[in-house]
Design a protein around this motif. Structure first.
Motif, mmCIF file in Angstrom:
data_model
loop_
_atom_site.group_PDB
_atom_site.id
_atom_site.type_symbol
_atom_site.label_atom_id
_atom_site.label_comp_id
_atom_site.label_asym_id
_atom_site.label_seq_id
_atom_site.Cartn_x
_atom_site.Cartn_y
_atom_site.Cartn_z
ATOM 1 N N ALA B 192 0.831 -1.201 0.000
ATOM 2 C CA ALA B 192 0.000 0.000 0.000
ATOM 3 C C ALA B 192 0.866 1.251 0.000
ATOM 4 O O ALA B 192 0.642 2.179 -0.779
ATOM 5 C CB ALA B 192 -0.934 -0.009 1.213
ATOM 6 N N VAL B 229 -6.723 -6.410 -1.693
ATOM 7 C CA VAL B 229 -7.103 -5.298 -2.575
ATOM 8 C C VAL B 229 -5.858 -4.489 -2.963
ATOM 9 O O VAL B 229 -5.650 -4.167 -4.134
ATOM 10 C CB VAL B 229 -8.144 -4.381 -1.895
ATOM 11 N N PHE B 230 -5.019 -4.196 -1.961
ATOM 12 C CA PHE B 230 -3.811 -3.408 -2.268
ATOM 13 C C PHE B 230 -2.952 -4.136 -3.309
ATOM 14 O O PHE B 230 -2.453 -3.536 -4.258
ATOM 15 C CB PHE B 230 -2.954 -3.164 -1.009
ATOM 16 N N ASP B 233 -4.623 -4.206 -6.766
ATOM 17 C CA ASP B 233 -4.566 -2.899 -7.425
ATOM 18 C C ASP B 233 -3.177 -2.608 -7.966
ATOM 19 O O ASP B 233 -3.028 -1.962 -8.998
ATOM 20 C CB ASP B 233 -5.017 -1.793 -6.466
ATOM 21 N N SER B 267 -11.464 -5.605 -7.688
ATOM 22 C CA SER B 267 -10.059 -5.420 -8.050
ATOM 23 C C SER B 267 -9.557 -6.593 -8.887
ATOM 24 O O SER B 267 -8.763 -6.414 -9.809
ATOM 25 C CB SER B 267 -9.198 -5.257 -6.803
ATOM 26 N N ALA B 578 -12.930 -0.232 -10.674
ATOM 27 C CA ALA B 578 -12.761 -0.288 -9.216
ATOM 28 C C ALA B 578 -12.049 0.934 -8.664
ATOM 29 O O ALA B 578 -11.337 0.857 -7.677
ATOM 30 C CB ALA B 578 -12.029 -1.558 -8.783
ATOM 31 N N THR B 579 -12.240 2.078 -9.320
ATOM 32 C CA THR B 579 -11.795 3.332 -8.714
ATOM 33 C C THR B 579 -12.932 4.327 -8.870
ATOM 34 O O THR B 579 -13.889 4.064 -9.586
ATOM 35 C CB THR B 579 -10.561 3.927 -9.412
#
Lengths: 425, 891
Positions: B192, B229-230, B233, B267, B578-579
């Motif tokens: 992250a 998720v991090f 992404d 994501s 997903a943003t």
């Protein structure tokens, strides 16, 4: 990432605000109050709102707004999932229906939780069980409070949802398979939409760090095993609690996990084929010429084994706004016209399998100056059928492996509820 | 589940909100110094409660800080929370906490170590930051994973304040090492932090190599949901070397589609979609298999909470445009449920229109018809309009769609009819001369139309098909009665329709067309309408045949607009699945403003989060950031040019008069607005200066404040200096009485200021820098200049010599440039005849209050001086104007 989390009440006053980054300020609450709270448009307006390059993502619990603010291009699903988690955590700490007062009464606790579950706008560990180990306001100090180092390995561990050293006298697992049936029938009996969403809820009381393996009558698995049994159920899609090893499932569709202690939702699934509809309803609704009367004829058939019965059956048959009175004939249960619902509501406490019921209603309408056409909303049905699954899903096995090799008692319940069960008339 | 924390009033936190009386601060202070731990904790809670409701409790800073020396972790957390909020306003005092932080950062309890590091990172005070580096560097190598994961995020915090420190200390490398940490939480936060730094710096600090990639994929299975998720992404940003690597990664990512957390699912979808792009067409089998795999999880997202559904639907909207095959079989799941929130229904409708095909149109039409009977007006309208869009999209279904629309018109529901008319116009434009039979039905409903758009559409139809409507002229005539009250859009349509009608049937409509043309050209003050009226008029009067060709010419057939997003934008947005960007359907640059690159902190107010004197430091850091990203403004000559002249501020008021503030002020012009720049040096005022009220006395320049309120942002605390300004406007009522004949006006502007925080009122006077009043629109024609120059009596000329100019200031080119920036406009330049090396240059300027000044400057080569001659009708201001030119010359 998230710059700030605010909780506002119905008037838009700030009850809690925790800033994680300094690119937004409290004044943002004013813009939110003016543009969202004051507009009273929640429910019609999208839950993502941009005001001058600051994005507000919000959801509600009772009449409180949980708002996340950001100026960056965040992952909105992540933000909402965090907000839901936060509400879930607060429910666990403050009770299911925690309200404004409960929030104020526990402000410092909430700040502590928010500090722990998010850092610099990045969500951190949100597992309630683990949080409870060290965030408890000093109110409850468990005797076996773990050493800090043990605690931190718990918080950061691969299995952060379960703490070590749990002991139960009796080792038990309760499994609830909850299904809700969504149905939309056209007035001529065509199925427009029909699906079952299922949840497998577990309540585990197991000692140690047991390894569990769980099996449903999933068609893909049964076909592989080639046993001469009933064909399995074709599951369209499923999602799992984070304790389940997804890689393993992807490879051979076995569901393996180390469960959290206590209640949790193991999985959700969706089935769209070969659904057994628990109730068949055949409506005939006629509006008489000149809009003075409506006659309603319904046939309701319970389409499940006569060994079972349905409870809490409620049928809402809409009638026009200007209904004066309704004469209703029915064979059992209670039925009456309820003006506040604009519907004839028929309630049956216990509806036996294979039973049939006819309802006959003559509805008299008040004459109106400008007769408006009636939009004929759909009939809505609610019910619960215990020990029945509309999809045909059932639990084939649950195996628990632990070093000590103890015996586990398993209890399985099934229940099917109406989700959106509607018949157009 | 049992309630965990008591709700009883005794001992609950709500009591801390209630007591806020006078003298209470004193009481709180006493309690904060209490020896009883419980009293102390309660007092700090009260302080936090006040802070939450927005009360300023910064005056208790030292007292609260005192409580930090405690072994009680609960109290410590509260004090730290307070510190994060107020450190900015008390940077000096915050330093007192440094010791505690440093000590805590090496506490035996890892929870306390992490807490100290986490809190320190949130305090954006430069000098704290220096002390942060040591503990942070230790924390990054701490034996406890909880401390390491906290430290990882802290590096991102530090980068936000002082990127150079992060580089200097080699924190980036350590962060990189954390990706291979044994603990999954540490890996997640490391990823992250690196992703964030990569994004803000624009540099690839993530550096995904083959080995890093393997580590990330391995961690994916172990991490918490957020960590997944991090990682996903950051994988989405990575470009695989070839199709095979892409396939390999996708294989590891697909299990994530089964996760209960929708963010993980989305994501994962993003990674798969981005990589599918890269795999190209040679892998059509793989792509087909993936397409099949993506559909179920996307559908499952629609069973989540409405908020998630909304996000998912906005994304699906993009996905079906890019890869229509994924969901082509699933149109049913987008049918609206009776109790879906409206915002979900609206999005579903959009997707239905995108997925509609000849196979499913019948089913879709039944649905849409159903929606058109619901209660929410916006939704119903959208449903009706969707039927029209289906007709435009599917030629073979157009007739069925029109059938449904006609049925709906029969309901006579006002807004349904109106919306139907609007879409039928589009259908006519798509399929000209095919469905005119329905015009009769439309005409029956003319009375219901009251919205401009519906009316305009109907009128367009009447005009277009005038020859098939027996009483077209009568219908138009009824509209014409109210011509003047109509919306401009309706008026324009009426004008065109009447002209069309006239061209098709000249005999009966001569009067009518004349009337419309009169109304449009003479009665209306709408330029569009007038112009169009005149054009028609001229066309009709000169060449009716040409008019026919123009007005009745074939119109281009409109196209189905359901796939409207521009392909290049669509590609950008697919990469942004997903943003927020994919929710807004806008590229991120359009709403993410990097700090320091434009207006920032619009929302900032004065309570808790403002940059203080360390603002400068932060600002510089950010400029560096931009330069690294290659976005810096070109330096060199360009940079020098764009520099604005800083007005020297005059000290106008000392601390003795104004309750401890030293005020400097001066006039300037920025972006065509006149400003009074004020610099406040808070020497001894205990309260910080946040807001001022200003009043000007009548003055020679008619200046008056645009708003009486001045906000100091950030507020000026004791011992610091802040700058603010007040915008001024010209207000004729503020004109001071003119001076005695022949006397120059006073340049003084008398000002009164009230400090709203302390209530002190103080007075001072500022000499007006006259150049601030020169108007940017003051350029003069050369001929006008010559005329004015001649007309003004030579006796009112003002002469003077400006000598000892700084080197280079006598260069005519640069003078010209400099003057132009200050709204002194160049007129002409010529050598003086008979005087070698001498040149005269003429300039003009006009003030915002419309006073004109003409100037003649004489330069001699090699002499750093210049003769100024100034002419004006406004002699009383002549002297000021001359002084202004002099100061510009010297600058």
């Amino acid at each position: 990432m998230i710059s700030m989390i605010m909780v506002l009440n119905q008037k838009g006053d700030i009850m809690i605000s925790r800033q994680y980054r300094d690119d937004v300020g409290r004044a943002a609450a004013d813009s939110f109050r003016l543009q969202v709270v004051a507009a009273k448009e929640t429910g019609t307006e999208a839950p993502v709102k941009r005001i001058e390059n600051c994005s507000f993502l919000y959801t509600r619990h009772l009449n409180m707004y949980f708002v996340a603010l950001t100026r960056s291009n965040v992952n909105p699903a992540l933000v909402f999932e965090y907000l839901f988690q936060l509400i879930r955590i607060l429910k666990a700490y403050l009770g299911e229906d925690f309200d404004e007062n409960a929030m104020r009464n526990n402000m410092t606790l909430i700040y502590e939780l928010m500090d722990e579950t998010m850092d610099f706008g990045y969500p951190q560990n949100c597992a309630v069980d683990v949080l409870r180990l060290y965030i408890n306001l000093g109110n409850v100090r468990p005797q076996d409070e773990p050493e800090p180092s043990q605690l931190t390995s718990q918080i950061t561990g691969a299995i952060d949802w379960r703490r070590e050293g749990i002991r139960h006298k009796k080792n038990e697992v309760y499994i609830d398979v909850l299904e809700s049936v969504n149905l939309l029938l056209s007035s001529n009996g065509n199925v427009l939409r029909n699906e079952v969403t299922g949840q497998v809820q577990m309540n585990t009381k197991l000692t140690g760090m047991p390894e569990c393996k769980f099996g449903l009558n999933d068609k893909l698995v049964i076909d592989k095993e080639k046993e001469d049994r009933k064909p399995g159920v074709e599951i369209d899609d499923c999602t799992f609690h984070r304790c389940v090893r997804l890689g393993k499932f992807d490879a051979d569709r076995t569901i393996t996990f180390i469960p959290p202690d206590g209640e949790f939702e193991l999985m959700r699934y969706r089935v769209t084929d070969n659904i057994n509809l628990p109730f068949r309803i055949i409506p005939a609704v006629q509006e008489e010429q000149g809009m003075t009367k409506v006659s309603i004829n319904l046939k309701v058939i319970a389409n499940f084994s006569d060994q079972l019965y349905a409870t809490h059956v409620v049928l809402k048959v809409p009638v026009p706004k200007n209904t004066a009175k309704a004469k209703i004939k029915h064979s059992f249960g209670r039925a009456k016209y309820e003006p506040e619902q604009q519907a004839i509501v028929w309630r049956v406490k216990r509806f036996a399998g294979k039973a049939e019921c006819h309802i006959n209603a003559e509805v008299d309408l008040m004459p109106t100056v400008r007769p408006k056409p009636w939009s004929r909303p759909p009939i809505n049905v609610e019910f619960q059928v215990p020990m029945f699954t509309a999809s045909g899903v059932h639990v084939r096995f649950l195996r628990v492996y632990d070093k000590s090799g103890y015996h586990t008692n398993r209890w399985v319940r099934y229940i099917t509820k109406a989700g959106n069960y509607q018949i157009r008339i | 589940m049992a309630k965990f924390v008591g709700n009883n009033d005794k001992g609950s936190d709500s009591r801390f909100f209630t007591t806020q009386k006078k003298g209470e601060m004193h009481e709180l202070r006493m309690e904060l110094h209490s020896t009883d731990r419980n009293v102390k904790v309660d007092a700090v809670k009260k302080v936090i409660a006040s802070m939450t409701v927005g009360k300023d409790v910064s005056m208790l800073f030292t007292d609260v800080l005192n409580c930090v020396q405690t072994g009680n972790i609960e109290l410590k957390k509260l004090v730290y929370l307070y510190l994060i909020n107020y450190a900015k306003t008390q940077p000096e005092l915050t330093l007192l906490a440094v010791n505690t932080f440093v000590k805590d950062a090496s506490d035996a309890n890892p929870l306390i170590r992490a807490l100290a590091v986490r809190t320190m990172g949130c305090i954006r005070v430069d000098r704290i930051t220096e002390y942060l580096c040591e503990p942070l560097s230790r924390a990054l190598r701490d034996e406890d994973p909880y401390v390491r994961k906290t430290a990882a995020v802290c590096v991102a915090k530090l980068y936000d304040i002082a990127p150079e420190l992060v580089a200097e200390r080699g924190f980036l490398e350590i962060l990189h090492d954390l990706i291979s940490d044994s603990n999954p939480s540490v890996v997640a936060n490391g990823v992250a932090a690196l992703s964030e730094i990569a994004e803000t710096s624009g540099k690839d600090v993530m550096k995904i190599s083959a080995s890093v990639l393997q580590k990330l994929l391995a961690a994916l299975n172990e991490c918490t949901e957020w960590g997944q998720v991090f990682i996903l992404d950051s994988l989405a940003k990575y470009t695989p070397a070839d199709g095979r690597e892409a396939e390999g990664i996708i294989e590891r990512v697909t299990p994530r589609l089964q996760h209960a957390n929708s963010a993980v699912v989305m994501s994962a979808v993003k990674v798969i979609l981005s990589y599918m792009e890269l795999m190209g067409s040679q892998n059509s089998d793989v792509i087909r298999a993936l397409t099949r795999k993506l559909a179920p999880p996307l559908v499952t997202l629609l069973n989540s909470e409405p908020e998630i559904q909304y996000v998912a639907l906005r994304n699906i909207n993009l996905i079906v445009q890019k890869r229509p095959t994924i969901l082509e079989q699933e149109i049913k799941v987008f049918f609206c449920k009776y109790n879906d929130p409206i915002y979900v229904k609206m999005e579903k409708l959009e997707i239905i229109i995108k997925l509609v095909s000849e196979k499913n149109i019948d089913q879709v039409l039944l649905e849409l018809k159903e929606y058109a009977t619901e209660v929410d007006v916006d939704f119903v309208r959208k449903a009706v309009s969707a039927i029209g869009r289906c007709a435009v999209k599917l030629e073979r279904a157009a007739e069925r769609c029109i059938g449904v629309l006609l049925e709906l018109i029969q309901t006579k529901v006002n807004y349904v009819v109106q919306e139907s008319v609007i879409v039928i116009k589009d259908i006519f434009r798509r399929y000209p001369n095919r469905y005119e039979s329905i015009i009769a039905t439309l005409c029956d409903n003319l009375d219901t139309l009251d919205e401009p758009l519906a009316k305009a559409s109907m009128i367009w139809i009447i005009g277009e098909y005038a020859e098939r409507i027996d009483n077209a002229d009568e219908l138009l005539d009824t509209f014409l009665e109210t011509f003047e009250e109509e919306d401009p859009a309706v008026q324009l349509q009426l004008l065109s329709a009447t002209v069309k009608c006239f061209l098709k049937n000249p005999e009966d409509t001569q009067d009518m067309v004349q009337r419309v043309l009169d109304l449009a050209t003479e009665e209306s003050d709408n330029p569009d309408l007038r112009d169009r009226g005149f054009i028609y008029w001229r066309l009709l009067s000169t060449d009716p045949e040409a008019a026919k060709m123009v007005v009745l010419g074939d119109k281009p057939v409109i196209e189905d607009d359901t796939f409207k997003l521009d392909p290049s934008l669509l590609n950008v947005l697919i990469g942004q699945i997903a943003t927020l960007s994919s929710v807004y359907h806008k590229p991120p640059e359009s709403f993410v403003v990097r700090r320091g690159a434009g207006e920032t902190n619009e929302f900032d107010d004065d309570d808790d989060d403002d940059d203080d004197e360390d603002y400068e430091g932060g600002g510089e850091g950010e400029v560096d950031l931009l330069d690294m990203g290659g976005l810096g403004i070109a330096d060199g000559a360009g940079g020098a040019q764009s520099k604005e002249r800083q007005v020297p501020l005059q000290k106008v008021c000392g601390p003795e008069k104004s309750g401890g503030l030293e005020i400097s002020a001066g006039f300037t012009q920025r972006k065509r607005k006149i400003r009074l720049e004020i610099e406040i040096n808070n020497i001894s005022s205990a309260t910080e200066v946040a807001s001022l009220a200003i009043q000007l006395n009548k003055n020679s320049f008619s200046l008056s404040p645009a708003s009486q309120q001045i906000v100091c942002n950030p507020p000026v605390a004791k011992g610091s200096t802040g700058r603010t300004f007040c915008e001024l406007v010209i207000n004729a009522n503020m004109m001071a009485p003119p001076p005695a004949a022949g006397q120059p006006v006073s340049p003084q502007v008398q000002i009164a200021i009230k400090n709203m925080t302390s209530g002190t009122v103080f007075y001072f006077a500022v000499n007006c820098n006259f150049e601030a009043l020169f108007s940017a629109d003051g350029a003069m024609e050369r001929s006008a200049f010559i005329e004015s120059w001649k007309s003004i009596d030579d006796r009112s000329e003002l002469y003077g010599t400006v000598s000892d100019l700084p080197p280079g200031a006598a260069d005519i080119e640069s003078v010209q440039k400099k003057f132009l920036q200050n709204n002194v406009f160049f007129i002409a330049r010529r050598p003086v005849p008979g005087a070698e090396g001498q040149e005269v240059v003429y300039f003009s300027m006009r003030t915002v209050s419309e006073m004109e000044f003409l100037a003649e400057l004489t330069f001699k080569q090699g002499v750093n001086a210049c003769k100024v001659c100034l002419k004006t009708e406004n002699t009383a201001y002549g002297l000021l104007a001359k002084q202004a030119l002099e100061s510009l010359l010297r600058y």
